[in-house]
Write a protein that holds these residues in place. Structure first.
Motif, PDB file in Angstrom:
ATOM      1  N   GLY A  11       0.757  -1.269  -0.141  1.00  0.00           N
ATOM      2  CA  GLY A  11       0.020   0.122   0.041  1.00  0.00           C
ATOM      3  C   GLY A  11       0.885   1.314   0.015  1.00  0.00           C
ATOM      4  N   GLY A  12       0.470   2.319  -0.837  1.00  0.00           N
ATOM      5  CA  GLY A  12       1.172   3.705  -0.595  1.00  0.00           C
ATOM      6  C   GLY A  12       2.583   3.656  -1.535  1.00  0.00           C
ATOM      7  N   ALA A  13       2.485   2.700  -2.431  1.00  0.00           N
ATOM      8  CA  ALA A  13       3.804   2.500  -3.063  1.00  0.00           C
ATOM      9  C   ALA A  13       3.977   3.740  -4.147  1.00  0.00           C
ATOM     10  N   GLY A  14       2.584   4.070  -4.673  1.00  0.00           N
ATOM     11  CA  GLY A  14       2.666   5.198  -5.749  1.00  0.00           C
ATOM     12  C   GLY A  14       1.990   4.761  -6.852  1.00  0.00           C
ATOM     13  N   LYS A  15       1.286   3.610  -6.671  1.00  0.00           N
ATOM     14  CA  LYS A  15       0.405   2.938  -8.059  1.00  0.00           C
ATOM     15  C   LYS A  15      -0.436   4.026  -8.646  1.00  0.00           C
ATOM     16  N   SER A  16      -1.463   4.585  -7.828  1.00  0.00           N
ATOM     17  CA  SER A  16      -2.470   5.420  -8.096  1.00  0.00           C
ATOM     18  C   SER A  16      -1.666   6.862  -8.795  1.00  0.00           C
ATOM     19  N   THR A  17      -0.707   7.301  -8.111  1.00  0.00           N
ATOM     20  CA  THR A  17      -0.146   8.507  -8.210  1.00  0.00           C
ATOM     21  C   THR A  17       0.506   8.616  -9.664  1.00  0.00           C
ATOM     22  N   LEU A  18       1.148   7.371  -9.863  1.00  0.00           N
ATOM     23  CA  LEU A  18       2.036   7.212 -11.245  1.00  0.00           C
ATOM     24  C   LEU A  18       1.002   6.900 -12.318  1.00  0.00           C
ATOM     25  N   PRO A  40     -11.052  -0.624  -5.686  1.00  0.00           N
ATOM     26  CA  PRO A  40     -12.362  -0.195  -4.941  1.00  0.00           C
ATOM     27  C   PRO A  40     -11.999   1.177  -4.059  1.00  0.00           C
ATOM     28  N   GLN A  41     -11.066   1.443  -3.750  1.00  0.00           N
ATOM     29  CA  GLN A  41     -10.671   2.704  -3.118  1.00  0.00           C
ATOM     30  C   GLN A  41     -11.086   3.909  -3.983  1.00  0.00           C
ATOM     31  N   GLY A  42     -11.206   3.827  -5.053  1.00  0.00           N
ATOM     32  CA  GLY A  42     -11.654   4.632  -6.244  1.00  0.00           C
ATOM     33  C   GLY A  42     -10.833   6.071  -6.206  1.00  0.00           C
ATOM     34  N   ALA A 106       7.751   1.266  -6.268  1.00  0.00           N
ATOM     35  CA  ALA A 106       8.202   0.995  -4.908  1.00  0.00           C
ATOM     36  C   ALA A 106       9.136   1.905  -4.099  1.00  0.00           C
ATOM     37  N   ARG A 107       8.892   2.468  -3.019  1.00  0.00           N
ATOM     38  CA  ARG A 107       9.644   3.310  -2.466  1.00  0.00           C
ATOM     39  C   ARG A 107      10.931   2.781  -2.064  1.00  0.00           C
ATOM     40  N   PRO A 108      12.277   3.427  -2.034  1.00  0.00           N
ATOM     41  CA  PRO A 108      13.433   2.807  -1.602  1.00  0.00           C
ATOM     42  C   PRO A 108      13.849   2.573  -0.190  1.00  0.00           C
ATOM     43  N   LEU A 134      11.507   3.257  -9.168  1.00  0.00           N
ATOM     44  CA  LEU A 134      11.698   3.919  -7.522  1.00  0.00           C
ATOM     45  C   LEU A 134      10.898   5.082  -7.406  1.00  0.00           C
ATOM     46  N   ASN A 135       9.949   5.221  -6.556  1.00  0.00           N
ATOM     47  CA  ASN A 135       9.145   6.287  -6.364  1.00  0.00           C
ATOM     48  C   ASN A 135       9.356   6.936  -5.038  1.00  0.00           C
ATOM     49  N   ALA A 136       9.080   8.117  -4.819  1.00  0.00           N
ATOM     50  CA  ALA A 136       9.091   9.216  -3.658  1.00  0.00           C
ATOM     51  C   ALA A 136      10.606   8.909  -3.139  1.00  0.00           C
ATOM     52  N   ILE A 168      11.444   8.687  -9.683  1.00  0.00           N
ATOM     53  CA  ILE A 168      10.329   9.776  -9.241  1.00  0.00           C
ATOM     54  C   ILE A 168      10.642  10.021  -7.943  1.00  0.00           C
ATOM     55  N   SER A 169      10.971  11.110  -7.913  1.00  0.00           N
ATOM     56  CA  SER A 169      11.376  11.878  -6.539  1.00  0.00           C
ATOM     57  C   SER A 169      10.319  12.225  -5.740  1.00  0.00           C
ATOM     58  N   HIS A 170      10.347  12.319  -4.595  1.00  0.00           N
ATOM     59  CA  HIS A 170       9.232  12.962  -3.581  1.00  0.00           C
ATOM     60  C   HIS A 170       9.019  14.290  -3.724  1.00  0.00           C
ATOM     61  N   ARG A 171       7.916  14.686  -4.305  1.00  0.00           N
ATOM     62  CA  ARG A 171       7.798  16.019  -4.429  1.00  0.00           C
ATOM     63  C   ARG A 171       6.418  16.413  -3.992  1.00  0.00           C
ATOM     64  N   ALA A 172       5.945  17.435  -3.470  1.00  0.00           N
ATOM     65  CA  ALA A 172       4.709  17.766  -2.987  1.00  0.00           C
ATOM     66  C   ALA A 172       3.929  17.932  -4.200  1.00  0.00           C
TER      67      ALA A 172
HETATM   68  N1  LIG Z   1       6.538  10.737  -5.528  1.00  0.00           N
HETATM   69  C1  LIG Z   1       5.961  11.246  -4.692  1.00  0.00           C
HETATM   70  N2  LIG Z   1       6.086  12.220  -4.085  1.00  0.00           N
HETATM   71  C2  LIG Z   1       5.300  12.753  -3.061  1.00  0.00           C
HETATM   72  N3  LIG Z   1       4.004  12.047  -2.626  1.00  0.00           N
HETATM   73  C3  LIG Z   1       3.816  10.966  -3.140  1.00  0.00           C
HETATM   74  C4  LIG Z   1       4.675  10.397  -4.456  1.00  0.00           C
HETATM   75  N4  LIG Z   1       4.130   9.146  -4.714  1.00  0.00           N
HETATM   76  C5  LIG Z   1       3.022   9.068  -3.839  1.00  0.00           C
HETATM   77  N5  LIG Z   1       2.945  10.005  -3.019  1.00  0.00           N
HETATM   78  C6  LIG Z   1       1.962  10.138  -1.874  1.00  0.00           C
HETATM   79  O1  LIG Z   1       1.984   8.706  -1.204  1.00  0.00           O
HETATM   80  C7  LIG Z   1       0.676   8.523  -0.915  1.00  0.00           C
HETATM   81  C8  LIG Z   1       0.274   7.098  -1.543  1.00  0.00           C
HETATM   82  O2  LIG Z   1       0.300   7.247  -2.742  1.00  0.00           O
HETATM   83  P1  LIG Z   1      -0.578   6.510  -3.846  1.00  0.00           P
HETATM   84  O3  LIG Z   1      -1.938   6.538  -3.343  1.00  0.00           O
HETATM   85  O4  LIG Z   1      -0.369   7.018  -5.153  1.00  0.00           O
HETATM   86  O5  LIG Z   1       0.009   5.054  -3.429  1.00  0.00           O
HETATM   87  P2  LIG Z   1      -0.804   3.582  -3.718  1.00  0.00           P
HETATM   88  O6  LIG Z   1       0.207   2.559  -4.202  1.00  0.00           O
HETATM   89  O7  LIG Z   1      -1.849   3.729  -4.985  1.00  0.00           O
HETATM   90  O8  LIG Z   1      -1.606   3.258  -2.499  1.00  0.00           O
HETATM   91  P3  LIG Z   1      -2.686   1.945  -2.220  1.00  0.00           P
HETATM   92  O9  LIG Z   1      -1.870   0.898  -2.486  1.00  0.00           O
HETATM   93  O10 LIG Z   1      -3.198   2.511  -1.019  1.00  0.00           O
HETATM   94  O11 LIG Z   1      -3.831   2.059  -3.414  1.00  0.00           O
HETATM   95  C9  LIG Z   1      -0.273   9.576  -1.418  1.00  0.00           C
HETATM   96  O12 LIG Z   1      -0.883  10.480  -0.314  1.00  0.00           O
HETATM   97  C10 LIG Z   1       0.607  10.325  -2.718  1.00  0.00           C
HETATM   98  O13 LIG Z   1       0.004  11.608  -2.429  1.00  0.00           O
END
Ligand SMILES: Nc1ncnc2c1ncn2[C@@H]1O[C@H](COP(=O)(O)OP(=O)(O)OP(=O)(O)O)[C@@H](O)[C@H]1O
Ligand SMILES: [Mg+2]
Length: 237
Positions: A11-18, A40-42, A106-108, A134-136, A168-172
């Protein structure tokens, strides 16, 4: 039609963001794109609802992905981006089976890297090209990547898991733009976030082209996987 599946058990790896930034970027390049929100989190359904109607399509996958993909093919979609839940539910298996390429964010960190193995195993079983992104990651200093990123690459290399050469860096900006129903490249095309997404998209596009070319010439799945993997591993400029 090419299908990019973003998957990871973590969870939270960045799938939805990317998924959102890549799909919006490809859409901005003039590609006909469909986002499939299979979680389903939508998260992406919400993001899409905040966007103006601009031709970037989105479907949810309550009834699986296969029918959606068959329909998308008829509609002339070029690229499908599937965002999956952090599980190994049936829909994730379906999304990986349908993929032209699997992208595994994946976060590092040690726990995050350990969690990619299940998705890697499924991709291998299904004979799909895949790569970890590699994300965030900590922002580079003087164009040098952080030790935690170098260590992550070495760890994954040791396991024979291909990793995209960039980061992909950690960026607001990644989160802020999505909250406004937009993407990094749409809000500020010259921003560092937009540049990173552009590089990732270029790598994916080239990698998929290599996969498809190798397959059509040799009719060999493994040759396609190898060709695509080589491109993804190339160090980004
Ligand atoms: N590169 C990034 N820089 C800053 N914030 C990030 C980055 N990638 C993801 N985040 C933040 O981390 C959180 C989790 O990201 P995201 O929802 O994309 O992960 P996910 O893999 O889709 O999670 P889930 O498994 O719960 O669906 C979100 O709050 C998102 O804004
Ligand atoms: Mg998600």
């Amino acid at each position: 039609m090419n299908v990019i599946t973003l998957a990871s058990r973590k969870g939270g790896a960045g799938k939805s963001t990317l998924t959102a930034h890549l799909a919006a970027f490809a859409h901005g390049c003039g590609q006909r794109c469909l986002v499939v929100d299979a979680d389903p989190q939508g998260s992406l359904k919400l993001w899409h609802s905040l966007r103006p109607v601009d031709g970037l399509l989105l479907q949810t996958a309550e009834r699986g992905v296969d029918r959606l993909l068959a329909h998308a093919m008829i509609e002339g979609v070029d690229w499908v981006f599937i965002d999956t839940p952090p599980t190994m539910w049936v829909v994730v298996g379906e999304a990986i089976r349908a993929a032209t390429m699997v992208v595994i964010p994946a976060r590092p960190g040690l726990f995050d890297l350990a969690a990619v193995r299940e998705t890697v195993a499924t991709s291998r079983e299904r004979e799909k090209p895949y790569a970890v992104v590699l994300n965030a990651a900590p922002v580079k200093r003087d164009d040098r990547e952080s030790p935690v990123v170098t260590q992550a690459r070495a760890h994954l290399d040791g396991l024979g898991i291909p990793v995209w050469g960039g980061q992909i860096s950690h960026r607001a900006g990644y989160a802020l733009t999505l909250a406004a129903g937009a993407s990094a490249a749409e809000v500020e095309p010259q921003s560092p976030a937009a540049t990173e997404i552009s590089r990732l998209w270029t790598a994916i596009e080239r990698s998929v082209a290599a996969v498809n070319a190798a397959r059509s010439v040799t009719a060999g799945t493994q040759a396609g996987i190898d060709a695509g993997t080589r491109v993804m591993k190339t160090r980004a400029a």
